[in-house]
Design an enzyme around this catalytic site. Structure first.
Site, short mmCIF file in Angstrom:
data_model
loop_
_atom_site.label_atom_id
_atom_site.label_comp_id
_atom_site.label_asym_id
_atom_site.label_seq_id
_atom_site.Cartn_x
_atom_site.Cartn_y
_atom_site.Cartn_z
N ALA A 10 19.83 15.19 67.75
CA ALA A 10 20.61 16.05 67.65
C ALA A 10 20.83 16.62 66.09
O ALA A 10 21.67 17.00 65.68
CB ALA A 10 22.05 15.71 67.83
N GLY A 13 15.46 19.75 65.04
CA GLY A 13 14.82 20.26 66.28
C GLY A 13 15.50 20.06 67.76
O GLY A 13 15.62 21.05 68.57
N SER A 35 21.64 11.10 71.30
CA SER A 35 21.27 11.05 69.70
C SER A 35 21.88 9.69 69.25
O SER A 35 23.33 9.29 69.70
CB SER A 35 21.77 12.34 69.06
OG SER A 35 21.67 11.80 67.71
N ALA A 36 21.31 8.96 68.57
CA ALA A 36 21.78 7.84 67.93
C ALA A 36 22.88 8.29 66.94
O ALA A 36 23.87 7.14 66.48
CB ALA A 36 20.73 6.93 66.98
N CYS A 164 7.12 14.26 52.05
CA CYS A 164 8.14 15.23 51.67
C CYS A 164 8.01 15.64 50.13
O CYS A 164 9.11 15.12 49.30
CB CYS A 164 9.37 14.42 52.14
SG CYS A 164 10.90 15.69 51.99
N GLY A 316 12.52 21.76 57.99
CA GLY A 316 13.36 22.45 58.95
C GLY A 316 12.82 23.73 59.36
O GLY A 316 12.87 23.79 60.65
N CYS A 352 10.19 28.00 51.79
CA CYS A 352 10.83 26.91 51.19
C CYS A 352 11.36 27.26 49.87
O CYS A 352 10.97 28.06 49.27
CB CYS A 352 9.94 25.69 50.97
SG CYS A 352 10.49 24.30 50.26
N LYS A 387 19.23 28.73 47.54
CA LYS A 387 19.32 27.47 48.23
C LYS A 387 20.92 27.08 48.50
O LYS A 387 21.26 26.75 49.60
CB LYS A 387 18.81 26.51 47.33
CG LYS A 387 19.06 25.14 48.29
CD LYS A 387 17.90 23.90 47.99
CE LYS A 387 18.09 22.72 48.87
NZ LYS A 387 17.06 21.90 48.90
#
Length: 406
Positions: A10, A13, A35-36, A164, A316, A352, A387
């Site tokens: 959730a 994606g 979703s957890a 990342c 994202g 980005c 941002k």
């Protein structure tokens, strides 16, 4: 009888895929999200949380009201198994949920055993809980710096196979900015350790003039760098590199590699050894036509080899693109058509914004991975403002379910 679409996850994606498939079919489909976590998390803002610039409530919101307002059922549970033959998913609360089409958007988990001592001695920012823990460590560091210990060195690292790198750079430059604000910058040795073969590789092969630009940023801030090196282990108070160099620290942050979810590997032919689902350009599973995977959950081949392994950032923006493609293809299948919408991961645009506290860099390229026709890095304070604005816009967009907006 209406078809059932089951979405696992959730966040970027999962939310996008669930809402988009409802939109594609004008609501004529039953969609359930499992979703957890029952909250959406804007992961890009985790770089600010340890410095007290954000709280949990600033970058999260409960997903159930959003989903339910769009006619989507929400199940707060963790998926524990997939049966592609019976078309069922099991959850940790004992449920069995059937589906006609399945979207896997279960994100990542940290590879906590990347090197000995990582779990015990390293801080990271790749999850909300870990970012909060890192915030507590930063607060202790500032207290110690003003006490009898005095200012200690700081080390920021992106380990071997990390993907990342953008977050590592952002946290590095935000750390430099916060040290300056605290009046400690000139007294502290700040070091960046990266598995990248050169500065500005980012796990995407680099962009024109990126190495020079990042080198200029590091020189301007007085940051030392260790390039193309992995970690050997993390001691209590020191990072030991693969070449044997020992870097003592009073505070550190390490970005580790990511893995997919364990339960996905247990389904025959679904996922690779890391738990990533092997997909076609339609984002269908290579083996199962009715199973899709998007975002970090989708396997992406690394198109190069580097002296120290690096991963690929599935951030994202590409995750949203994948989710929309998956939703369009599921809608086509439900209509009795072929799923023809495609976009290789490497062909998705790179968009980005890398924040640096009060400065930053906007990164744009026509393709995520080379060969590219063009790519550019635009430095300046407008990146920081961009941002900030994007964070507000994106949280509003997702909270209201407006995934059709850019």
């Amino acid at each position: 009888m209406r078809k059932k679409v089951l979405v696992l996850g959730a966040n970027f994606g999962g939310m996008t895929a669930a809402l988009a498939v409802r939109h594609e079919l004008d609501g004529d489909v039953d969609v359930t999200v499992v979703s957890a976590s029952d909250h959406f998390l804007f992961n890009p803002s985790l770089i600010w949380l340890p410095f007290g610039k954000r709280e949990r409530s600033d970058i999260t919101f409960p997903v159930a009201p959003t989903l339910e307002s769009h006619g989507i059922e929400f199940v707060h549970a963790a998926a524990t198994g997939v049966d592609p033959v019976a078309k069922k998913v099991t959850t940790d609360d004992g449920r069995e949920l059937g589906y006609d089409y399945l979207v896997i958007a279960t994100g990542y988990r940290n590879k906590d055993d990347v090197v000995p001592g990582f779990s015990e001695n390293a801080n990271t920012i790749t999850t909300l809980v870990e970012a909060e823990r890192t915030g507590a460590a930063w607060k202790r560091y500032l207290e110690d710096s003003r006490g009898s210990r005095g200012p200690q060195d700081v080390v920021i690292a992106a380990s071997q196979s990390a993907g990342c790198f953008g977050a590592a750079y952002e946290f590095l430059f935000n750390t430099a900015y916060q040290l300056k604000k605290a009046g400690l910058r000139k007294q502290v040795k700040l070091t960046y350790v990266t598995s990248e073969p050169f500065l500005g590789h980012f796990g995407i092969g680099g962009l024109p003039h990126g190495e020079q630009l990042l080198g200029m940023f590091l020189k301007k801030e007085g940051i030392e760098a260790r390039i193309s090196v992995g970690l050997d282990h993390v001691d209590d108070g020191a990072l030991v590199l693969g070449d044997g160099e020992r870097l003592p620290f009073g505070f550190s942050m390490v970005v580790p590699p990511f893995l997919g979810q364990d339960f996905l590997r247990e389904t025959d032919g679904l996922a690779d050894a890391k738990g990533y689902v092997q997909v076609r350009p339609t984002y269908q599973s290579e083996k199962y036509d009715d199973i899709y995977a998007v975002g970090v959950a989708a396997a992406v081949d690394v198109p190069w080899q580097t002296p120290t392994p690096v991963g690929i950032p599935k951030t994202g923006f590409p995750t949203e693109v994948m989710a929309h493609i998956a939703a369009a293809n599921i809608a086509a299948q439900i209509k009795g058509e072929m799923p023809t919408k495609t976009k290789d991961f490497g062909d998705i645009k790179a968009v980005c914004v890398m924040d640096a506290g009060n400065n930053g860099v906007i990164i744009l390229a026509d393709k995520m991975l080379p060969p590219r026709k063009h790519g550019v890095l635009v430095p300046g304070p407008q990146a920081h403002l961009m941002k900030l604005g994007f964070e507000k816009y994106f949280l509003w967009k997702m909270r209201n379910g407006h995934v059709q907006l850019p």
